[in-house]
Motif scaffolding. Structure first.
Motif, PDB file in Angstrom:
ATOM      1  N   PRO A 236       0.826  -1.208   0.000  1.00 45.26           N
ATOM      2  CA  PRO A 236       0.000   0.000   0.000  1.00 45.26           C
ATOM      3  C   PRO A 236       0.861   1.259   0.000  1.00 45.26           C
ATOM      4  CG  PRO A 236      -0.796  -1.581   1.626  1.00 45.26           C
ATOM      5  CD  PRO A 236       0.517  -2.107   1.143  1.00 45.26           C
ATOM      6  N   ALA A 237       0.407   2.257  -0.716  1.00 48.42           N
ATOM      7  CA  ALA A 237       1.130   3.525  -0.770  1.00 48.42           C
ATOM      8  C   ALA A 237       1.300   4.106   0.631  1.00 48.42           C
ATOM      9  CB  ALA A 237       0.384   4.516  -1.664  1.00 48.42           C
ATOM     10  N   GLU A 238       2.462   4.688   0.880  1.00 52.21           N
ATOM     11  CA  GLU A 238       2.740   5.370   2.144  1.00 52.21           C
ATOM     12  C   GLU A 238       3.265   6.772   1.811  1.00 52.21           C
ATOM     13  OE1 GLU A 238       4.026   2.241   5.470  1.00 52.21           O
ATOM     14  OE2 GLU A 238       5.352   2.100   3.724  1.00 52.21           O
ATOM     15  N   PHE A 239       2.342   7.651   1.456  1.00 54.45           N
ATOM     16  CA  PHE A 239       2.724   9.008   1.086  1.00 54.45           C
ATOM     17  C   PHE A 239       2.900   9.861   2.337  1.00 54.45           C
ATOM     18  CE2 PHE A 239       0.107   8.157  -2.935  1.00 54.45           C
ATOM     19  CZ  PHE A 239       1.218   7.649  -3.605  1.00 54.45           C
ATOM     20  N   VAL A 240       4.075  10.452   2.485  1.00 54.55           N
ATOM     21  CA  VAL A 240       4.394  11.313   3.622  1.00 54.55           C
ATOM     22  C   VAL A 240       4.903  12.632   3.046  1.00 54.55           C
ATOM     23  CG1 VAL A 240       5.769  11.572   5.721  1.00 54.55           C
ATOM     24  CG2 VAL A 240       5.026   9.294   4.996  1.00 54.55           C
ATOM     25  N   PRO A 241       4.207  13.757   3.282  1.00 48.33           N
ATOM     26  CA  PRO A 241       4.573  15.015   2.629  1.00 48.33           C
ATOM     27  C   PRO A 241       6.025  15.439   2.811  1.00 48.33           C
ATOM     28  CG  PRO A 241       2.428  15.220   3.669  1.00 48.33           C
ATOM     29  CD  PRO A 241       2.980  13.893   4.091  1.00 48.33           C
ATOM     30  N   GLU A 242       6.617  15.120   3.978  1.00 46.01           N
ATOM     31  CA  GLU A 242       8.007  15.552   4.189  1.00 46.01           C
ATOM     32  C   GLU A 242       9.029  14.646   3.517  1.00 46.01           C
ATOM     33  OE1 GLU A 242       6.742  13.823   8.309  1.00 46.01           O
ATOM     34  OE2 GLU A 242       5.800  14.857   6.613  1.00 46.01           O
ATOM     35  N   LEU A 243       8.575  13.554   2.901  1.00 45.88           N
ATOM     36  CA  LEU A 243       9.458  12.668   2.154  1.00 45.88           C
ATOM     37  C   LEU A 243       9.209  12.919   0.667  1.00 45.88           C
ATOM     38  CD1 LEU A 243       8.919   9.382   4.222  1.00 45.88           C
ATOM     39  CD2 LEU A 243      10.549  11.251   4.635  1.00 45.88           C
TER      40      LEU A 243
ATOM     41  N   THR B 222       7.198  22.452   0.498  1.00 40.17           N
ATOM     42  CA  THR B 222       7.511  23.503   1.465  1.00 40.17           C
ATOM     43  C   THR B 222       8.639  24.367   0.916  1.00 40.17           C
ATOM     44  OG1 THR B 222       9.183  22.202   2.602  1.00 40.17           O
ATOM     45  CG2 THR B 222       6.885  21.937   3.340  1.00 40.17           C
ATOM     46  N   ASP B 223       8.863  25.511   1.575  1.00 33.98           N
ATOM     47  CA  ASP B 223       9.961  26.380   1.144  1.00 33.98           C
ATOM     48  C   ASP B 223      11.304  25.661   1.238  1.00 33.98           C
ATOM     49  OD1 ASP B 223       8.210  28.435   0.610  1.00 33.98           O
ATOM     50  OD2 ASP B 223       8.516  29.435   2.551  1.00 33.98           O
ATOM     51  N   ALA B 224      11.469  24.843   2.284  1.00 38.55           N
ATOM     52  CA  ALA B 224      12.716  24.097   2.437  1.00 38.55           C
ATOM     53  C   ALA B 224      12.890  23.082   1.310  1.00 38.55           C
ATOM     54  CB  ALA B 224      12.740  23.391   3.789  1.00 38.55           C
ATOM     55  N   GLN B 225      11.797  22.428   0.916  1.00 35.90           N
ATOM     56  CA  GLN B 225      11.880  21.468  -0.180  1.00 35.90           C
ATOM     57  C   GLN B 225      12.179  22.175  -1.502  1.00 35.90           C
ATOM     58  OE1 GLN B 225       8.089  19.494   0.143  1.00 35.90           O
ATOM     59  NE2 GLN B 225       8.752  18.209   1.850  1.00 35.90           N
ATOM     60  N   LYS B 226      11.573  23.330  -1.711  1.00 45.77           N
ATOM     61  CA  LYS B 226      11.853  24.103  -2.928  1.00 45.77           C
ATOM     62  C   LYS B 226      13.327  24.471  -2.999  1.00 45.77           C
ATOM     63  CE  LYS B 226       7.242  26.199  -3.277  1.00 45.77           C
ATOM     64  NZ  LYS B 226       6.483  27.487  -3.185  1.00 45.77           N
ATOM     65  N   GLN B 227      13.893  24.838  -1.856  1.00 43.21           N
ATOM     66  CA  GLN B 227      15.300  25.208  -1.806  1.00 43.21           C
ATOM     67  C   GLN B 227      16.183  24.035  -2.223  1.00 43.21           C
ATOM     68  OE1 GLN B 227      16.638  28.108  -1.353  1.00 43.21           O
ATOM     69  NE2 GLN B 227      18.797  27.535  -1.168  1.00 43.21           N
ATOM     70  N   VAL B 228      15.816  22.834  -1.782  1.00 46.27           N
ATOM     71  CA  VAL B 228      16.584  21.642  -2.157  1.00 46.27           C
ATOM     72  C   VAL B 228      16.466  21.390  -3.654  1.00 46.27           C
ATOM     73  CG1 VAL B 228      16.743  19.136  -1.892  1.00 46.27           C
ATOM     74  CG2 VAL B 228      16.434  20.581   0.116  1.00 46.27           C
ATOM     75  N   TYR B 229      15.266  21.518  -4.210  1.00 46.69           N
ATOM     76  CA  TYR B 229      15.080  21.318  -5.643  1.00 46.69           C
ATOM     77  C   TYR B 229      15.879  22.333  -6.465  1.00 46.69           C
ATOM     78  CZ  TYR B 229      11.319  17.876  -5.068  1.00 46.69           C
ATOM     79  OH  TYR B 229      10.604  16.740  -4.776  1.00 46.69           O
ATOM     80  N   GLN B 230      16.112  23.522  -5.906  1.00 47.12           N
ATOM     81  CA  GLN B 230      16.831  24.568  -6.624  1.00 47.12           C
ATOM     82  C   GLN B 230      18.338  24.502  -6.415  1.00 47.12           C
ATOM     83  OE1 GLN B 230      14.383  27.816  -4.918  1.00 47.12           O
ATOM     84  NE2 GLN B 230      13.945  28.419  -7.023  1.00 47.12           N
ATOM     85  N   THR B 231      18.795  23.638  -5.523  1.00 46.34           N
ATOM     86  CA  THR B 231      20.234  23.532  -5.249  1.00 46.34           C
ATOM     87  C   THR B 231      20.743  22.115  -5.515  1.00 46.34           C
ATOM     88  OG1 THR B 231      19.705  23.209  -2.893  1.00 46.34           O
ATOM     89  CG2 THR B 231      20.298  25.444  -3.595  1.00 46.34           C
ATOM     90  N   LEU B 232      20.295  21.149  -4.715  1.00 44.86           N
ATOM     91  CA  LEU B 232      20.694  19.766  -4.920  1.00 44.86           C
ATOM     92  C   LEU B 232      20.023  19.173  -6.152  1.00 44.86           C
ATOM     93  CD1 LEU B 232      22.139  17.185  -3.840  1.00 44.86           C
ATOM     94  CD2 LEU B 232      20.061  16.725  -2.521  1.00 44.86           C
ATOM     95  N   GLY B 233      18.734  19.489  -6.329  1.00 37.66           N
ATOM     96  CA  GLY B 233      17.991  18.986  -7.472  1.00 37.66           C
ATOM     97  C   GLY B 233      17.069  17.836  -7.104  1.00 37.66           C
ATOM     98  N   GLY B 234      16.318  17.368  -8.084  1.00 34.07           N
ATOM     99  CA  GLY B 234      15.383  16.274  -7.872  1.00 34.07           C
ATOM    100  C   GLY B 234      14.338  16.224  -8.964  1.00 34.07           C
ATOM    101  N   SER B 235      13.220  15.564  -8.671  1.00 35.55           N
ATOM    102  CA  SER B 235      12.127  15.392  -9.636  1.00 35.55           C
ATOM    103  C   SER B 235      10.801  15.706  -8.951  1.00 35.55           C
ATOM    104  CB  SER B 235      12.122  13.960 -10.195  1.00 35.55           C
ATOM    105  OG  SER B 235      13.313  13.679 -10.894  1.00 35.55           O
ATOM    106  N   PRO B 236      10.464  16.989  -8.773  1.00 33.78           N
ATOM    107  CA  PRO B 236       9.288  17.368  -7.988  1.00 33.78           C
ATOM    108  C   PRO B 236       7.966  16.893  -8.556  1.00 33.78           C
ATOM    109  CG  PRO B 236      10.200  19.274  -9.152  1.00 33.78           C
ATOM    110  CD  PRO B 236      11.195  18.168  -9.279  1.00 33.78           C
ATOM    111  N   HIS B 237       7.905  16.647  -9.858  1.00 34.14           N
ATOM    112  CA  HIS B 237       6.638  16.237 -10.464  1.00 34.14           C
ATOM    113  C   HIS B 237       6.197  14.844 -10.022  1.00 34.14           C
ATOM    114  CE1 HIS B 237       9.947  14.919 -13.025  1.00 34.14           C
ATOM    115  NE2 HIS B 237       9.151  13.993 -13.527  1.00 34.14           N
ATOM    116  N   LEU B 238       7.088  14.084  -9.377  1.00 33.39           N
ATOM    117  CA  LEU B 238       6.732  12.756  -8.887  1.00 33.39           C
ATOM    118  C   LEU B 238       6.125  12.776  -7.492  1.00 33.39           C
ATOM    119  CD1 LEU B 238       9.877  10.701 -10.025  1.00 33.39           C
ATOM    120  CD2 LEU B 238       7.693  10.969 -11.213  1.00 33.39           C
TER     121      LEU B 238
END
Length: 239
Positions: A102-109, A162-178
């Motif tokens: 079962p999916a375990e969606f946690v916003p901070e992950l 969150t603002d902290a997550q946006k900061q990570v996407y703009q520095t470390l990077g990632g795939s926010p659309h997932l």
């Protein structure tokens, strides 16, 4: 009475949980590749996925399997049991463990670079594959691109990074659309360069690497303080 396959899987995973030495220790996963090791921790906030991955690791399920799908600036995917000794022309990605989680969606992950997440098919419950996983490579997003993505996420899922997550996407990077579509259940704490090396390998039109990229996966219970000292991962206060 027929016992559901998922229940059987969780019952089999129970001895793994019972063997956890103490709250002062965590399970350190090592994925060995020809480019070097990746070391990962598994999140307590996703207990079903954590127990399942530990179970498969201890059973040596992943040893000899391939990273069968790679897309540079996106992710590397593996864990298909059909990939073991698969001929070069075999289409991969449909193999499974005989059950879903079962999916375990946690916003901070979220899908930052190095995130470990579960692959899945298009089932409406977004239940995870029992064995296939991917590691995010992603890319760095600029302000305009990230704003477009966050607006799309908000429309589809009613939430934004969150603002902290946006900061990570703009520095470390990632795939926010997932985010909110696939369960994130761990992260690489050492070996991000290995993810980059795998992702840049030549692949065919179906994104299967032209050269077999095999893995072996092992794990050990280790003191959290030692994990922090060796790899710099700082546990949240509630873990």
């Amino acid at each position: 009475m027929r016992i559901p396959v998922l229940l059987i899987a969780l019952l089999l995973a129970w001895p793994v949980l019972a063997k956890k030495p103490s709250k002062k220790k965590d399970y350190l996963v090592t994925i060995n590749t020809e480019f070097g090791p990746m070391r990962l921790i598994l999140y307590d906030q996703t207990p079903k996925h954590k127990a399942n991955f530990i179970k498969l690791t201890q059973e040596k399920f992943y040893d000899g399997l391939l990273f069968h799908r790679i897309i540079q600036n996106f992710m590397i995917q593996g864990g298909d049991p059909d990939s073991r000794n698969a001929p070069p022309d075999q289409m991969l990605g449909s193999g499974d463990a005989g059950y879903t989680i079962p999916a375990e969606f946690v916003p901070e992950l979220y899908h930052k670079k190095g995130a470990l997440a579960a692959a899945r098919n298009n089932n409406p419950e977004k239940a995870s594959s029992g064995c296939q996983f991917y590691v995010v490579q992603g890319r760095v997003w600029n302000d305009a691109e990230l704003q477009q993505q966050t607006e799309r996420i908000a429309q589809m899922k009613g939430r934004q990074p969150t603002d902290a997550q946006k900061q990570v996407y703009q520095t470390l990077g990632g795939s926010p659309h997932l985010d909110g579509n696939y369960t994130v259940f761990g992260e690489v704490i050492d070996g991000l360069a290995v993810v980059d090396s795998i992702a840049r390998q030549p692949a065919n039109p179906l994104n299967r690497p032209l050269k077999d990229l095999k893995m072996t996966v092992s794990g050990e219970w280790m003191k959290k303080k030692k994990i922090t000292k060796q790899f710099g991962y700082v546990y949240p206060k509630n873990r």
